[in-house]
Design an enzyme around this catalytic site. Structure first.
Site, PDB file in Angstrom:
ATOM      1  N   ASP A 247       0.800  -1.229   0.000  1.00 37.62           N
ATOM      2  CA  ASP A 247       0.000   0.000   0.000  1.00 37.62           C
ATOM      3  C   ASP A 247       0.830   1.274   0.000  1.00 37.62           C
ATOM      4  OD1 ASP A 247       0.735  -0.887   2.616  1.00 37.62           O
ATOM      5  OD2 ASP A 247      -0.642   0.561   3.500  1.00 37.62           O
TER       6      ASP A 247
ATOM      7  N   GLU B  82      -0.917  -1.863   5.068  1.00 39.06           N
ATOM      8  CA  GLU B  82      -0.063  -1.926   6.258  1.00 39.06           C
ATOM      9  C   GLU B  82      -0.145  -0.635   7.050  1.00 39.06           C
ATOM     10  OE1 GLU B  82       2.865  -1.348   9.046  1.00 39.06           O
ATOM     11  OE2 GLU B  82       2.951  -0.184   7.193  1.00 39.06           O
TER      12      GLU B  82
ATOM     13  N   HIS C 121       7.577   8.506   4.839  1.00 42.81           N
ATOM     14  CA  HIS C 121       6.343   9.303   4.874  1.00 42.81           C
ATOM     15  C   HIS C 121       6.603  10.768   4.538  1.00 42.81           C
ATOM     16  CE1 HIS C 121       3.948   6.178   7.459  1.00 42.81           C
ATOM     17  NE2 HIS C 121       4.800   5.608   6.623  1.00 42.81           N
TER      18      HIS C 121
HETATM   19 ZN   LIG Z   1       5.046   3.585   6.565  1.00 38.35          ZN
HETATM   20 ZN   LIG Z   2       6.308   0.803   5.747  1.00 41.39          ZN
END
Ligand SMILES: [Zn+2]
Ligand SMILES: [Zn+2]
Length: 398
Positions: A79, A137, A369
């Protein structure tokens, strides 16, 4: 002896083109329709038995070795995240607002490369490899549970029953060449809590007829800090953080209730149990002592991620042989971050390891991220080689 590093290098174009394709077409959790379609197609092309729709968009592939033996699960997450990509890469996301900013595009590409390599070495395998391509996840994305749990609910660990598991994460906190493979606890288990402290509202100048939840909440926040300092051994690890507190509307009104929120992190099961018990006792006891009532909502986000000692040792040995130039870290690499492979490793023994992927000179060192997150694709070669070799070693030395 099979040289998986040379094989992974010769497959690099395949791995890289998959990775870049996934990167250009990222999909959020439980919506990995295109990604899982490609995964299934690639596995089927190898003659691997494929089951789709395990945990919504998850894919399972079964590769039976020539010789009997245990079943080893290899898990790769697929994902992406709701982030607007800012890398400016030629393979940047074409799906506005969605980005592979954690490296799961790399994990999926590694998984397919590993499948290709192990399939070519079927004759040497003693046991069965269960390839697990996992959705969501990064969170539950509107469902009640995340991808690992969703696949387990759909029988991921049954028929054939999974005996052991391996998983990896490309890791931009460390440079290319670094490996983190440690037995024991790797990541903390996380819970979140919501506490409602209920009193009785009234005038700020007439406190005797009200029951003040602000004072009770303040006492609760203080008392909770005694858990880590007084109830947990100084040699153990735990965190109790109150991170939100809300209540009240005006200077002369005692509000009827106050809400507290926060998180608890632990590694050890016993410590977790103790911390949760004390948490409830302190919140309820303090609230009651001050005339209030407490409503407690505790939710587990992930269990602690704990690696099996002997399997981790095998993976370490494999890495010394396959990637001898590595900066191998075998202990003391703990992170308070969370990873839902912990649900798998709570049920079966296994090893979750980190493959360093940052390259400072090429500015490929933004954290996971981050909108500019990208990694050195040479890590794909190292990850594929190590995962394939470790799978073979773990199965064959059982
Ligand atoms: Zn992550
Ligand atoms: Zn990850």
């Amino acid at each position: 002896m099979t040289d998986f590093l040379t094989e992974a290098k010769s497959l690099f174009e395949y791995t890289q083109s998959l990775r870049r394709d996934f990167h250009m077409h990222p999909e959020l959790g439980f919506r990995e329709f295109r990604t899982s379609g490609i995964v299934a197609k690639e596995l089927e092309a190898l003659g691997i038995e494929v089951t789709k729709g395990v945990g919504k968009t998850g894919v399972v592939g079964l590769l039976e070795g020539a010789n009997p033996g245990p079943t080893l699960l290899l898990r790769f997450d697929m994902d992406a995240l709701p982030i607007v990509e800012e890398t400016g890469a030629e393979y940047a996301s074409q799906n506005q607002g969605v980005m592979h900013a954690c490296g799961h595009d790399g994990h999926t590409a590694i998984g397919l490369t590993v499948a290709k390599m192990l399939n070519a070495h079927r004759e040497e395998l003693s046991g069965t490899i269960k390839f697990c391509f996992q959705p969501s996840e990064e969170g539950t994305n509107g469902e009640d549970i995340g991808g690992a749990e969703m696949m387990m609910r759909d029988g991921l660990l049954d028929s054939p029953r999974v005996d052991m598991a391996l998983a990896l994460h490309l890791w931009n906190e460390q440079p290319l060449g670094w490996l983190g493979i440690a037995g024991g606890p790797m990541m903390a288990g996380a819970e979140l809590f919501d506490v409602k402290v209920i009193g009785r509202g009234g005038h700020g100048a007439i406190p005797q007829v009200a029951v003040d939840p602000v004072m009770a909440a303040a006492n609760i926040v203080n008392a909770l800090q005694s858990i880590v300092s007084r109830n947990v051994s100084p040699l153990e690890t735990a965190v109790v953080s109150v991170t939100t507190i809300h209540g009240g509307t005006a200077f002369n009104i005692i509000p009827p209730e106050v809400t507290l929120g926060g998180t608890i992190r632990t590694f050890d099961k016993g410590v977790r149990q103790r911390v949760l018990e004390r948490f409830e006792q302190i919140v309820r006891g303090t609230a009651e002592a001050l005339g209030c009532q407490a409503e407690i909502a505790l939710k587990r986000i992930t269990p602690a991620l704990i690696n099996d000692l002997s399997i981790s040792e095998k993976v370490q040995q494999t890495s010394r042989r396959i990637l001898p130039d590595s900066d191998l870290r075998t202990a003391g690499y703990l992170t308070m971050g969370a990873e839902d492979a912990a649900y798998l490793l709570e049920k079966v023994n296994g090893c979750f390891f980190f493959v360093g992927s940052a390259n400072r000179e090429r500015h490929l060192d933004y954290g996971h991220h981050h909108p500019k997150f990208d990694f050195d694709e040479e890590a794909l070669i190292r990850g594929s080689a190590l995962m394939a070799a470790a799978a073979l070693d773990v199965l064959n030395t059982k």
